[in-house]
Design a protein around this motif. Structure first.
Motif, PDB file in Angstrom:
ATOM      1  N   ALA A  13     -32.096   4.838  -1.316  1.00 51.73           N
ATOM      2  CA  ALA A  13     -33.104   4.995  -2.393  1.00 51.73           C
ATOM      3  C   ALA A  13     -33.285   3.436  -2.932  1.00 51.73           C
ATOM      4  O   ALA A  13     -34.359   3.244  -3.411  1.00 51.73           O
ATOM      5  N   THR A  14     -32.297   2.519  -3.068  1.00 59.68           N
ATOM      6  CA  THR A  14     -32.420   1.239  -3.621  1.00 59.68           C
ATOM      7  C   THR A  14     -33.355   0.279  -2.567  1.00 59.68           C
ATOM      8  O   THR A  14     -34.113  -0.394  -3.058  1.00 59.68           O
ATOM      9  N   LEU A  15     -33.052   0.624  -1.408  1.00 61.22           N
ATOM     10  CA  LEU A  15     -33.728  -0.195  -0.395  1.00 61.22           C
ATOM     11  C   LEU A  15     -35.322   0.112  -0.510  1.00 61.22           C
ATOM     12  O   LEU A  15     -36.057  -0.488  -0.405  1.00 61.22           O
ATOM     13  N   LEU A  16     -35.492   1.480  -0.530  1.00 63.39           N
ATOM     14  CA  LEU A  16     -36.910   1.972  -0.372  1.00 63.39           C
ATOM     15  C   LEU A  16     -37.668   1.689  -1.472  1.00 63.39           C
ATOM     16  O   LEU A  16     -38.855   1.193  -1.572  1.00 63.39           O
ATOM     17  N   SER A  17     -36.888   1.482  -2.794  1.00 61.85           N
ATOM     18  CA  SER A  17     -37.637   1.199  -3.982  1.00 61.85           C
ATOM     19  C   SER A  17     -38.169  -0.364  -3.923  1.00 61.85           C
ATOM     20  O   SER A  17     -39.266  -0.602  -4.577  1.00 61.85           O
ATOM     21  N   LEU A  18     -37.015  -1.224  -3.637  1.00 61.09           N
ATOM     22  CA  LEU A  18     -37.372  -2.603  -3.424  1.00 61.09           C
ATOM     23  C   LEU A  18     -38.696  -2.867  -2.566  1.00 61.09           C
ATOM     24  O   LEU A  18     -39.369  -3.694  -2.828  1.00 61.09           O
ATOM     25  N   ALA A  19     -38.524  -2.075  -1.414  1.00 57.21           N
ATOM     26  CA  ALA A  19     -39.684  -2.453  -0.402  1.00 57.21           C
ATOM     27  C   ALA A  19     -41.144  -1.878  -1.084  1.00 57.21           C
ATOM     28  O   ALA A  19     -42.026  -2.655  -1.020  1.00 57.21           O
ATOM     29  N   SER A  20     -40.947  -0.776  -1.959  1.00 54.85           N
ATOM     30  CA  SER A  20     -42.097  -0.344  -2.059  1.00 54.85           C
ATOM     31  C   SER A  20     -42.718  -0.896  -3.264  1.00 54.85           C
ATOM     32  O   SER A  20     -43.907  -1.394  -3.315  1.00 54.85           O
ATOM     33  N   ARG A  21     -41.714  -1.612  -4.231  1.00 57.54           N
ATOM     34  CA  ARG A  21     -42.122  -2.521  -5.313  1.00 57.54           C
ATOM     35  C   ARG A  21     -42.959  -3.753  -4.740  1.00 57.54           C
ATOM     36  O   ARG A  21     -43.806  -4.194  -5.356  1.00 57.54           O
ATOM     37  N   CYS A  22     -42.305  -4.341  -3.664  1.00 55.83           N
ATOM     38  CA  CYS A  22     -43.033  -5.544  -3.151  1.00 55.83           C
ATOM     39  C   CYS A  22     -44.246  -5.181  -2.602  1.00 55.83           C
ATOM     40  O   CYS A  22     -45.415  -6.095  -2.713  1.00 55.83           O
ATOM     41  N   TRP A  57     -47.177  -8.148  -1.567  1.00 58.28           N
ATOM     42  CA  TRP A  57     -46.216  -9.283  -1.036  1.00 58.28           C
ATOM     43  C   TRP A  57     -45.573  -8.705   0.433  1.00 58.28           C
ATOM     44  O   TRP A  57     -44.928  -9.337   0.967  1.00 58.28           O
ATOM     45  N   ALA A  58     -46.154  -7.600   0.662  1.00 58.18           N
ATOM     46  CA  ALA A  58     -45.848  -7.042   2.063  1.00 58.18           C
ATOM     47  C   ALA A  58     -46.747  -6.215   2.644  1.00 58.18           C
ATOM     48  O   ALA A  58     -46.660  -5.120   3.063  1.00 58.18           O
ATOM     49  N   GLN A  59     -47.779  -6.778   2.826  1.00 55.82           N
ATOM     50  CA  GLN A  59     -49.048  -6.012   3.299  1.00 55.82           C
ATOM     51  C   GLN A  59     -48.963  -5.913   5.097  1.00 55.82           C
ATOM     52  O   GLN A  59     -48.479  -6.799   5.719  1.00 55.82           O
ATOM     53  N   LEU A  67     -43.186  -1.206  10.626  1.00 58.14           N
ATOM     54  CA  LEU A  67     -43.651  -0.154   9.660  1.00 58.14           C
ATOM     55  C   LEU A  67     -44.351  -0.459   8.429  1.00 58.14           C
ATOM     56  O   LEU A  67     -44.152  -1.815   7.980  1.00 58.14           O
ATOM     57  N   ASP A  68     -45.169   0.293   7.971  1.00 58.93           N
ATOM     58  CA  ASP A  68     -45.923  -0.042   6.735  1.00 58.93           C
ATOM     59  C   ASP A  68     -44.834   0.053   5.514  1.00 58.93           C
ATOM     60  O   ASP A  68     -44.136   0.968   5.320  1.00 58.93           O
ATOM     61  N   LYS A  69     -44.661  -1.084   5.041  1.00 56.49           N
ATOM     62  CA  LYS A  69     -43.609  -1.213   3.915  1.00 56.49           C
ATOM     63  C   LYS A  69     -43.821  -0.419   2.580  1.00 56.49           C
ATOM     64  O   LYS A  69     -43.152  -0.369   1.543  1.00 56.49           O
TER      65      LYS A  69
END
Ligand SMILES: CSC[C@@H](O)[C@@H](O)C(=O)COP(=O)(O)O
Ligand SMILES: [Zn+2]
Length: 204
Positions: A12-21, A26-28, A50-52
């Motif tokens: 959950a924490t990792l997915l939230s960091l990726a989706s926030r960026c 910053w992660a297009q 993958l689509d971040k």
């Protein structure tokens, strides 16, 4: 393959960091990669290509500190760079890699100097251990390299476990930064990306 459970909290924490960026631009276009440490020997990282902005728990996998997968799938192409950070910095539990316009443009323009200077900004205080704007830090820049293990070895040789380094840039590519927890890593990404934008605006 040996069983390696992916704790729900780490996912959950990792997915939230990726989706926030991703949401900040910053992660297009599948760029960027993100990881969290599980223990002294393993970390969880995003799968490759993958689509971040649309990651699910099944898009994460567990690797060892050499970057070898312990669960099914193809880990990020840049896993060796994450593994280098976890091996050298035992207190670090999260790593973020972003591809902002500011990091991309500045790292290419300043490659010959070898670093970007971030100096005199109040936002520097968002970086751990800094408590005044009267501070100057350097963000090292490495030439980009499609041979990622070779790039990781170069970063390792030049940065080691230097505590004064909050992150580094790959020229024409992006930023790597980290933190002692996911919140700290997220704060460092946001602060450094903000500071890079300030430097970029200042050069215009
Ligand atoms: C848009 S391609 C970008 C990749 O080459 C790479 O730099 C990147 O950040 C993402 O790679 P990935 O293998 O998905 O983790
Ligand atoms: Zn990248």
């Amino acid at each position: 393959m040996q069983e390696h459970r992916l704790p729900e909290s780490a996912a959950a924490t990792l997915l939230s960091l990726a989706s926030r960026c991703h949401a900040r631009g910053w992660a297009q276009a599948t760029s960027g990669n993100f990881s969290v440490r599980l223990d002294a020997h393993r970390f969880v990282i995003t799968k490759s290509g993958l689509d971040k902005g649309a990651l699910r728990a099944e898009d994460l996998l567990v690797v060892d500190l050499e970057g070898s997968p312990l669960t099914e799938g193809r880990p990020s192409a840049e896993t060796p760079l994450h593994a280098q950070i976890y091996r050298r910095r035992p207190g670090i539990t999260a790593v973020a890699h972003t591809h902002s316009v500011a990091a991309t443009v500045l790292s290419r323009a300043l490659l010959a100097e070898g670093y970007v200077v971030l100096s005199g900004f109040e936002m520097l205080k968002a970086l751990v251990g800094i408590n005044t704007h009267e501070t100057s830090i350097r963000l090292p820049i490495f030439p980009n390299d499609q041979d990622v293990p070779r790039l990781a070895a170069q970063v390792d040789a030049e940065l080691g476990d230097d505590d004064c380094v909050y992150g580094y840039l790959l020229a024409g590519h992006g930023l790597y930064t980290w933190g002692e927890n996911v919140n700290e890593a997220a704060r460092h990404v946001e602060a450094i990306e903000f500071l890079l934008e300030c430097v970029l605006h200042g050069r215009r």
